[in-house]
Design an enzyme around this catalytic site. Sequence first.
Site, short mmCIF file in Angstrom:
data_model
loop_
_atom_site.label_atom_id
_atom_site.label_comp_id
_atom_site.label_asym_id
_atom_site.label_seq_id
_atom_site.Cartn_x
_atom_site.Cartn_y
_atom_site.Cartn_z
N PHE A 118 -0.14 -19.21 -1.64
CA PHE A 118 -0.78 -17.89 -1.58
C PHE A 118 -2.05 -17.98 -2.42
CE2 PHE A 118 0.93 -13.59 -0.32
CZ PHE A 118 1.68 -14.03 0.74
N GLN A 232 -6.75 -2.76 -5.36
CA GLN A 232 -6.97 -4.04 -4.67
C GLN A 232 -7.28 -3.85 -3.18
OE1 GLN A 232 -3.61 -7.03 -3.98
NE2 GLN A 232 -4.99 -8.15 -5.30
N HIS A 234 -7.34 -5.89 0.26
CA HIS A 234 -6.84 -7.12 0.87
C HIS A 234 -7.91 -7.55 1.87
CE1 HIS A 234 -4.37 -9.92 3.05
NE2 HIS A 234 -3.36 -9.73 2.23
N LEU A 244 -1.93 -4.77 8.09
CA LEU A 244 -2.16 -6.00 7.33
C LEU A 244 -1.88 -7.26 8.15
CD1 LEU A 244 -2.53 -7.15 4.35
CD2 LEU A 244 -0.07 -7.39 4.41
N GLU A 247 -1.48 -12.64 3.96
CA GLU A 247 -2.12 -13.78 3.32
C GLU A 247 -1.41 -15.07 3.70
OE1 GLU A 247 -3.40 -12.81 -0.56
OE2 GLU A 247 -3.00 -14.80 -1.34
N ARG A 287 -7.78 -12.27 -3.90
CA ARG A 287 -8.14 -11.22 -2.95
C ARG A 287 -9.42 -10.48 -3.32
NH1 ARG A 287 -2.07 -8.90 -1.98
NH2 ARG A 287 -1.43 -10.71 -0.78
N HIS A 355 -5.16 -2.00 -0.44
CA HIS A 355 -3.82 -2.56 -0.28
C HIS A 355 -2.87 -2.22 -1.42
CE1 HIS A 355 -0.90 -5.33 1.22
NE2 HIS A 355 -0.99 -6.17 0.21
N ARG A 390 -4.04 -8.17 -8.73
CA ARG A 390 -2.71 -8.76 -8.54
C ARG A 390 -2.79 -10.01 -7.68
NH1 ARG A 390 1.36 -8.27 -4.32
NH2 ARG A 390 -0.09 -6.99 -3.13
C1 LIG Z 1 1.68 -4.04 4.47
C2 LIG Z 1 2.03 -4.54 3.10
C3 LIG Z 1 2.40 -5.86 2.92
C4 LIG Z 1 2.72 -6.33 1.65
N1 LIG Z 1 3.08 -7.64 1.50
C5 LIG Z 1 3.46 -8.09 0.28
C6 LIG Z 1 3.91 -9.43 0.10
O1 LIG Z 1 4.00 -10.21 1.04
N2 LIG Z 1 4.26 -9.82 -1.14
C7 LIG Z 1 4.20 -8.98 -2.22
O2 LIG Z 1 4.54 -9.40 -3.32
N3 LIG Z 1 3.79 -7.70 -2.07
C8 LIG Z 1 3.42 -7.24 -0.86
N4 LIG Z 1 3.01 -5.95 -0.72
C9 LIG Z 1 3.11 -5.04 -1.86
C10 LIG Z 1 4.56 -4.61 -2.04
O3 LIG Z 1 5.22 -4.60 -0.80
C11 LIG Z 1 4.67 -3.23 -2.67
O4 LIG Z 1 3.93 -3.20 -3.85
C12 LIG Z 1 6.12 -2.92 -2.99
O5 LIG Z 1 6.94 -3.11 -1.86
C13 LIG Z 1 6.30 -1.52 -3.51
O6 LIG Z 1 7.68 -1.31 -3.72
P1 LIG Z 1 8.21 -0.06 -4.54
O7 LIG Z 1 9.70 -0.19 -4.60
O8 LIG Z 1 7.48 0.07 -5.80
O9 LIG Z 1 7.82 1.17 -3.63
P2 LIG Z 1 8.09 1.48 -2.08
O10 LIG Z 1 8.75 0.40 -1.34
O11 LIG Z 1 6.79 1.99 -1.55
O12 LIG Z 1 9.15 2.67 -2.16
C14 LIG Z 1 8.81 3.93 -2.69
C15 LIG Z 1 10.01 4.84 -2.57
O13 LIG Z 1 9.71 6.04 -3.25
C16 LIG Z 1 10.08 7.13 -2.45
N5 LIG Z 1 9.23 8.27 -2.82
C17 LIG Z 1 7.88 8.30 -2.98
N6 LIG Z 1 7.49 9.54 -3.34
C18 LIG Z 1 8.62 10.29 -3.43
C19 LIG Z 1 8.87 11.65 -3.75
N7 LIG Z 1 7.90 12.51 -4.07
N8 LIG Z 1 10.16 12.06 -3.73
C20 LIG Z 1 11.18 11.23 -3.39
N9 LIG Z 1 10.98 9.94 -3.07
C21 LIG Z 1 9.72 9.48 -3.10
C22 LIG Z 1 9.90 6.65 -1.04
O14 LIG Z 1 10.69 7.41 -0.15
C23 LIG Z 1 10.37 5.22 -1.16
O15 LIG Z 1 11.78 5.14 -1.03
C24 LIG Z 1 2.67 -5.46 0.54
C25 LIG Z 1 2.31 -4.14 0.72
C26 LIG Z 1 1.97 -3.69 1.99
C27 LIG Z 1 1.53 -2.26 2.13
#
Ligand SMILES: Cc1cc2nc3c(=O)[nH]c(=O)nc-3n(C[C@H](O)[C@H](O)[C@H](O)COP(=O)(O)OP(=O)(O)OC[C@H]3O[C@@H](n4cnc5c(N)ncnc54)[C@H](O)[C@@H]3O)c2cc1C
Length: 584
Positions: A118, A232, A234, A244, A247, A287, A355, A390
């Site tokens: 990566f 960030q 992407h 997306l 990468e 990135r 991103h 990141r």
């Molecule tokens: C398309 C894409 C591809 C990616 N690929 C990678 C990768 O390959 N490798 C990597 O390391 N990172 C990657 N990332 C980044 C990474 O996926 C995210 O940073 C990470 O998954 C975020 O996880 P999280 O648990 O913090 O939040 P999320 O998975 O976004 O979950 C948030 C949760 O909070 C809840 N929520 C939000 N607001 C409220 C509210 N007001 N009330 C109740 N519930 C709420 C939602 O319902 C959800 O359940 C990618 C991101 C994207 C967008």
Amino acid sequence: MLNKINSDVVIIGAGGAGLRAAIEIARSQPDLSIALLSKVYPMRSHTVAAEGGAAGVAKDEDSFDNHFNDTVAGGDWLCDQDAVEYFIHQAPKELTQMEHWGCPWSRTKEGKVAVRPFGGMKVERTWYAADKTGFHMLHTLFQTSLKYPGIKRYDEYYSIDLISENGQCYGVTALDMRTGQIKFFRAKSVIIATGGAGRVFPFTTNGAIKTGDGMAMAYRAGVPLKDMEFVQYHPTGLPGTGILITEGSRGEGGLLVNKNNYRYLQDYNLGPPDPWPRKKAMELGPRDRLSQAFWQEQQKGNTIQTPFGDAVHLDLRHLGEEKINERLPMVRELAINYMGVDPVHEPIPVRPVVHYTMGGIDTDIEAATRLKGLYAAGECACVSINGANRLGSNSLTELLVFGSKAGANAAEFASKTSEQVDEALLENMAKQSADKVAQLFHHQGKETIPGLRNEMNTIMEAGAGIYRTESSLKDAVNQLTQLKSRFADIELTDKSNVYNTDLIQALELGSMIDVARAMAVSALNRQESRGSHQRLDYVERDDKNFLRHTLATFAGDDNPTIDYRDVVITKSQPAERVYGGESK
Ligand SMILES: Cc1cc2nc3c(=O)[nH]c(=O)nc-3n(C[C@H](O)[C@H](O)[C@H](O)COP(=O)(O)OP(=O)(O)OC[C@H]3O[C@@H](n4cnc5c(N)ncnc54)[C@H](O)[C@@H]3O)c2cc1C
């Protein structure tokens, strides 16, 4: 009288970080009751969209020092090094734990866990499950969480306000989206795991739910937002949709070319600091640098015009159909379905797209905030291991490492705390939170939600995009201030109680405006260029004045107040982020 639901711990968010936290609590302290709130069904959390993979040292040629140095240099020395140290050591343990819970990591022919390169890494260390890593990780966590009776799910509950008193957090109010009822979730400790805020910008890979609600909730309750100026881009999103292209596609050998079919990245100073043996970093540079190189190519007139704006080409053709199908099946599917381009035969048009939010709720290395009993983990938090930029694939691992940490500490707090608080006072605060929503619901005004949201998106792109200046940021701050006061005059068009998405979007817009202001004001005050924060009027990194975290504190209708905190440096002194060139 509001309906009150008592639990030991409330977790807001059921994505990767929230689920990992829930499992940790349930298995370390099975007697505790956990309320897990999510505004969508857990499997629809944004973690499901992650494609490329999760970083953790796996190969003999790799080392913890490598992972540490890549992360710190990639973050332009704004990472807290004690947090990075903890993170890199926990990473392989957490990823192996995921395997034991059933995560189907891709394998080498010898049966070992396969890792892919990566951007910004010296040695391959990204574990993956084809190009659907987030899907498999979230499924694994979700299925595992179902084993524990202590975890009670509240799907489609939208949390609104933290309830805190005298420096301690006692729960949260939330709207049951199915009925329109607001309830008070009373708990001894609370974890916020609500993900990022990419939707503040118009063109983003982030799902529609990524509106920064948790950041805004903590911020309004007095917890500062840290390093919010670091957003960030992407380098490879599909024009038009922002979908997306992972990468991983460059990790597998994809090339970026401009309109002259020229690999323009060879003209730029790109990562990683200690280049891969005998070759330039090129497509595997970090990135921020790749997105900035696109901007430069655009200025030179070297980009390709598409109906959805300028783009460059990502060429995968030389990988061949078999490898594309095996390693990048989703990339092929997305390119065909959303661009009408089959990457086996044609290059894919791509452009930089917002991103990830490096900044977030200020936490310490224990995932604790300055409000007692309140923890945060995942993309909504800033611990900080990502610094000013990141490294790809560190985030999925961060969800596990700090999700677990938040869970363990929130459980510990809940089992030890002795509360002496006026319960009636808390209930009254919860009622005020509900009244505020009722006012929004009934208000007659002349502003619309989509209207204000589009304006906010345009302001952020124009004023706080890939490159920024004092005047662009001042404009953004002023316009956001006006937007905030206009927000008080919105009118909902839907007045029903059942699944009122108009109301949810209004609440989300309120969160986004607060988060956007924190981003713009923090960026205006940081008079230097570092990582993803690039100022055309302050082009150099300035360690003397800005080797510090920004802390933005909520100040009501006024702009946030800004303070700074020194970065924790343990063993890597800031050095020039010198990139590119042949290695020995
Ligand atoms: C398309 C894409 C591809 C990616 N690929 C990678 C990768 O390959 N490798 C990597 O390391 N990172 C990657 N990332 C980044 C990474 O996926 C995210 O940073 C990470 O998954 C975020 O996880 P999280 O648990 O913090 O939040 P999320 O998975 O976004 O979950 C948030 C949760 O909070 C809840 N929520 C939000 N607001 C409220 C509210 N007001 N009330 C109740 N519930 C709420 C939602 O319902 C959800 O359940 C990618 C991101 C994207 C967008």
